[in-house]
Design an enzyme around this catalytic site. Structure first.
Site, PDB file in Angstrom:
ATOM      1  N   GLN A  61       0.806  -1.209   0.000  1.00 55.46           N
ATOM      2  CA  GLN A  61       0.000   0.000   0.000  1.00 55.46           C
ATOM      3  C   GLN A  61       0.845   1.268   0.000  1.00 55.46           C
ATOM      4  O   GLN A  61       0.384   2.319  -0.438  1.00 55.46           O
ATOM      5  CB  GLN A  61      -0.936  -0.007   1.206  1.00 55.46           C
ATOM      6  CG  GLN A  61      -1.929  -1.166   1.192  1.00 55.46           C
ATOM      7  CD  GLN A  61      -2.739  -1.260   2.467  1.00 55.46           C
ATOM      8  OE1 GLN A  61      -2.367  -1.973   3.387  1.00 55.46           O
ATOM      9  NE2 GLN A  61      -3.841  -0.537   2.532  1.00 55.46           N
ATOM     10  N   HIS A 161       1.719  -8.944   5.155  1.00 53.77           N
ATOM     11  CA  HIS A 161       0.508  -8.125   5.136  1.00 53.77           C
ATOM     12  C   HIS A 161      -0.249  -8.394   3.829  1.00 53.77           C
ATOM     13  O   HIS A 161      -0.379  -7.512   2.973  1.00 53.77           O
ATOM     14  CB  HIS A 161       0.863  -6.640   5.278  1.00 53.77           C
ATOM     15  CG  HIS A 161      -0.300  -5.768   5.627  1.00 53.77           C
ATOM     16  ND1 HIS A 161      -0.418  -5.113   6.825  1.00 53.77           N
ATOM     17  CD2 HIS A 161      -1.406  -5.438   4.923  1.00 53.77           C
ATOM     18  CE1 HIS A 161      -1.545  -4.415   6.852  1.00 53.77           C
ATOM     19  NE2 HIS A 161      -2.156  -4.595   5.697  1.00 53.77           N
ATOM     20  N   GLU A 207      -4.006 -10.022   9.973  1.00 50.40           N
ATOM     21  CA  GLU A 207      -5.386 -10.434   9.706  1.00 50.40           C
ATOM     22  C   GLU A 207      -5.523 -11.796   9.013  1.00 50.40           C
ATOM     23  O   GLU A 207      -6.136 -11.901   7.941  1.00 50.40           O
ATOM     24  CB  GLU A 207      -6.091  -9.364   8.872  1.00 50.40           C
ATOM     25  CG  GLU A 207      -6.148  -8.011   9.551  1.00 50.40           C
ATOM     26  CD  GLU A 207      -6.817  -6.936   8.694  1.00 50.40           C
ATOM     27  OE1 GLU A 207      -7.041  -7.195   7.491  1.00 50.40           O
ATOM     28  OE2 GLU A 207      -7.115  -5.855   9.224  1.00 50.40           O
ATOM     29  N   TYR A 350     -12.048  -1.111  14.014  1.00 44.09           N
ATOM     30  CA  TYR A 350     -12.625   0.119  13.497  1.00 44.09           C
ATOM     31  C   TYR A 350     -14.058   0.368  13.955  1.00 44.09           C
ATOM     32  O   TYR A 350     -14.475   1.511  14.054  1.00 44.09           O
ATOM     33  CB  TYR A 350     -12.598   0.111  11.961  1.00 44.09           C
ATOM     34  CG  TYR A 350     -11.216   0.150  11.366  1.00 44.09           C
ATOM     35  CD1 TYR A 350     -10.611   1.358  11.033  1.00 44.09           C
ATOM     36  CD2 TYR A 350     -10.500  -1.020  11.141  1.00 44.09           C
ATOM     37  CE1 TYR A 350      -9.334   1.402  10.483  1.00 44.09           C
ATOM     38  CE2 TYR A 350      -9.221  -0.991  10.594  1.00 44.09           C
ATOM     39  CZ  TYR A 350      -8.643   0.217  10.275  1.00 44.09           C
ATOM     40  OH  TYR A 350      -7.381   0.248   9.741  1.00 44.09           O
ATOM     41  N   GLU A 421      -4.173  -1.174  14.274  1.00 44.32           N
ATOM     42  CA  GLU A 421      -4.855  -0.306  13.312  1.00 44.32           C
ATOM     43  C   GLU A 421      -6.128   0.221  13.939  1.00 44.32           C
ATOM     44  O   GLU A 421      -6.922  -0.538  14.486  1.00 44.32           O
ATOM     45  CB  GLU A 421      -5.228  -1.049  12.015  1.00 44.32           C
ATOM     46  CG  GLU A 421      -4.096  -1.343  11.078  1.00 44.32           C
ATOM     47  CD  GLU A 421      -4.589  -1.935   9.762  1.00 44.32           C
ATOM     48  OE1 GLU A 421      -5.777  -1.707   9.415  1.00 44.32           O
ATOM     49  OE2 GLU A 421      -3.805  -2.616   9.094  1.00 44.32           O
ATOM     50  N   TRP A 466      -4.160   4.080  11.798  1.00 44.98           N
ATOM     51  CA  TRP A 466      -4.104   3.770  10.365  1.00 44.98           C
ATOM     52  C   TRP A 466      -4.741   4.937   9.622  1.00 44.98           C
ATOM     53  O   TRP A 466      -5.894   5.238   9.831  1.00 44.98           O
ATOM     54  CB  TRP A 466      -4.872   2.485  10.029  1.00 44.98           C
ATOM     55  CG  TRP A 466      -4.737   2.167   8.569  1.00 44.98           C
ATOM     56  CD1 TRP A 466      -5.570   2.545   7.547  1.00 44.98           C
ATOM     57  CD2 TRP A 466      -3.667   1.452   7.956  1.00 44.98           C
ATOM     58  NE1 TRP A 466      -5.099   2.105   6.342  1.00 44.98           N
ATOM     59  CE2 TRP A 466      -3.928   1.428   6.559  1.00 44.98           C
ATOM     60  CE3 TRP A 466      -2.510   0.829   8.436  1.00 44.98           C
ATOM     61  CZ2 TRP A 466      -3.074   0.805   5.659  1.00 44.98           C
ATOM     62  CZ3 TRP A 466      -1.674   0.210   7.529  1.00 44.98           C
ATOM     63  CH2 TRP A 466      -1.960   0.200   6.160  1.00 44.98           C
ATOM     64  N   PHE A 482      -7.152   7.495   4.546  1.00 38.32           N
ATOM     65  CA  PHE A 482      -7.166   7.343   5.997  1.00 38.32           C
ATOM     66  C   PHE A 482      -6.036   8.123   6.666  1.00 38.32           C
ATOM     67  O   PHE A 482      -5.932   8.123   7.889  1.00 38.32           O
ATOM     68  CB  PHE A 482      -6.998   5.865   6.374  1.00 38.32           C
ATOM     69  CG  PHE A 482      -8.258   5.051   6.354  1.00 38.32           C
ATOM     70  CD1 PHE A 482      -8.868   4.663   7.530  1.00 38.32           C
ATOM     71  CD2 PHE A 482      -8.829   4.649   5.157  1.00 38.32           C
ATOM     72  CE1 PHE A 482     -10.025   3.891   7.518  1.00 38.32           C
ATOM     73  CE2 PHE A 482      -9.979   3.874   5.129  1.00 38.32           C
ATOM     74  CZ  PHE A 482     -10.572   3.496   6.320  1.00 38.32           C
TER      75      PHE A 482
END
Length: 533
Positions: A61, A161, A207, A350, A421, A466, A482
């Site tokens: 990313q 990731h 994750e 989140y 995050e 994040w 973000f």
């Protein structure tokens, strides 16, 4: 992501999960607001001295430069180059971090960032997946780490990731094969050997619960494996079995890496190895015993799926009962290996959801992970299980983070936790205002809930926003910023500019300002408060 119309059934869980990953946003019920408001004022000094505040990015990313200096493609390169992003974007540019990392580390220092979490690209460091190390990749990560050390920024590294080397995916289908365990351990060995003298905090995987569901049940993430009726547009896969196999191999690979580190490196490097999961807090949709049971079942399927093996050596009993022979079993030796294999856990968090029971008719037809869980996810108690399923706005519930941290405290023997995050994005917007007061409000409220959990005995060690700057967001491309720092993706030089949230975070970390939760979360706000996505 395009808004779709569908019936909200168990199998819709994957779609909701992906949306939460992309576009988490604020909301909170009146009850949660009142609880958070009681925290009142706090400053950096109210957190323990060893508690760290940071921000993060990930390799695919952030770095860009996907075809430079010997890097080989990852499965995300293959996915985006096949035009599978809604906007047809790719991570080829990212945020330009491969060339701008020195500028960015200076920005981190200027922001008074205490810690930085980033990931290493396996395919940049070892382009063939195993074997020779790429000197240019090694040089890049050594230089990045040295810059962080020079600026006094604590380093937190994630080994994986979601960007698996395409060459190994082609060879043996990646995480579906137990062969990945040896290759991942060998890759980790290189990282520990080359960087471990300066890095003390290692997260093996980001994750794995999302990887298993999104890539092997719904097929929305690469390598896009699924089977009907659970996923669409997949050319291969078996949604009824593969998510469980991938999670199983991920846990065994993590434990293998931890054993390597403890046996070979920990005595001299004095570091720690943990694993990360995606989490949202679950509330029962109603007070019925069925919904209450479904709420706990959803926690077991989402959180316990990964953490129970790491702490207790086996999957939750409810998962073994529901999935039966479709979920692999750990041998006695494997159970001994995985039990206690995490020095800490990381959570990406989140938002929260409401859970209702969906066990009626669950034995009919083929079953995937979501059918086994037998729970319907809703954004609020006002949601109906039909009509527009994917909302354009998502809940903000800081109280949910506190609940999750206290649940981890009670369920997993007080294992140390890092919030790796937490952040606020404008899903679907091409620009993110520099005057991002909504992000400041969001972060303030979640930081307050973190402090409340700490005061209630949760063993929380750090909080990472994040993201540090705008990056390529998975499945949203460059249209869901973000970052604390704005990146102009229309300018080939990718200039950075601090947003209001970056200035605010910096002042908080320097102790120049406090946070008044009551001004951010007032008790009279209702559960329909949302931020545009």
């Amino acid at each position: 992501m395009a808004v779709s119309s569908s019936t909200s059934t168990c199998s819709s869980f994957s779609l909701l999960l992906l949306l939460l990953l992309l576009a988490a946003a604020p909301w909170r019920s009146g009850e949660a607001a009142a609880a958070a408001a009681r925290a009142l004022n706090f400053t950096r000094q109210d957190f323990p001295g060893e508690f760290v505040f940071g921000a993060g990015t990930s390799a695919y990313q952030y770095e860009g430069a996907t075809d430079e200096d010997g890097r080989s493609p990852s499965i995300w390169d293959t996915f985006t180059h096949a035009g599978k992003m809604p906007d047809k974007s790719t991570g080829d540019m990212g945020a330009g971090g491969y060339h701008k990392y020195k500028e960015d580390v200076k920005l981190m220092s200027d922001t008074s960032l205490e810690a930085y979490r980033f990931s290493i690209s396996w395919s940049r460091l070892i382009p063939r997946g195993r074997g020779p190390v790429n000197p240019k990749g090694l040089e890049y990560y050594n230089s990045l780490i040295d810059e962080l050390v020079e600026r006094g920024i604590e380093i937190h590294v994630t080994l994986y990731h979601l960007d698996f080397p395409q060459i190994l995916e082609d060879e043996y289908h990646g995480w579906l094969s137990p062969r990945v365990i040896d290759d991942f351990t060998a890759y980790a060995d290189v990282c520990f050997r080359e960087f471990g003298d300066r890095v003390r905090h290692w997260t093996t995987m980001d994750e794995p619960n999302v990887l298993s569901i999104a890539a092997y049940d719904s097929g929305a993430f690469p390598p896009c494996r699924c089977s009907p009726p659970f996923g669409a547009n997949c050319t291969a896969g078996n949604s009824t079995v593969e998510p469980y196999v991938v999670a199983h191999n991920s846990i065994l690979a993590h434990a293998s890496v931890t054993r390597l580190y403890r046996d070979k490196y920990q005595a001299t490097q004095e570091g720690f190895v943990g694993m990360n999961i995606y989490s949202f807090w679950n509330y029962p949709f109603s007070s019925s015993s069925a919904d209450i049971a479904a709420t706990q079942r959803a926690l077991d399927f989402m959180v316990g799926w990964i953490l129970d093996p790491l702490v207790y050596g086996d999957y939750p009993e409810i998962m073994k009962k529901k999935a039966g022979s479709r979920i692999p079993s750990f041998t006695e030796e494997q159970s001994e290996l995985i039990r206690g294999s995490a020095d800490f856990i990381g959570i990406n968090h989140y938002t929260s959801v409401y859970i209702s029971d969906a066990s009626n008719g669950e034995t009919v037809g083929p079953r995937d992970y979501s059918a086994d869980m037998a729970a319907t996810f809703r954004i609020s108690r006002n949601d109906t299980p039909s009509g527009q399923f994917v909302p354009t706005r998502l809940p903000r519930d800081p109280k949910g983070l506190q609940c999750m941290l206290e649940y981890l405290r009670d369920t997993y023997q007080g294992i140390p936790v890092y919030i790796q995050e937490n952040g606020f994005g404008h899903f679907g917007k091409d620009d993110d205002s520099l005057n991002d007061t909504d992000r400041v409000d969001y972060l303030s409220s979640y930081m307050g809930s973190t402090l409340a959990a700490l005061r209630n005995g949760a063993n929380v060690k750090g909080y990472f926003v994040w993201s540090f700057l705008d990056v390529f967001e998975l499945l949203a491309g460059y249209h869901s910023p973000f970052g604390l720092h704005y990146v102009d993706f229309e300018d080939p030089n990718l200039p950075r500019q601090p947003k209001l949230s970056a200035h605010w975070y910096s002042k908080f970390l320097r102790g120049e300002i406090g946070i008044n939760i009551e001004s951010t979360i007032s008790p009279d706000e209702h559960e329909h408060e949302h931020a545009d996505q």
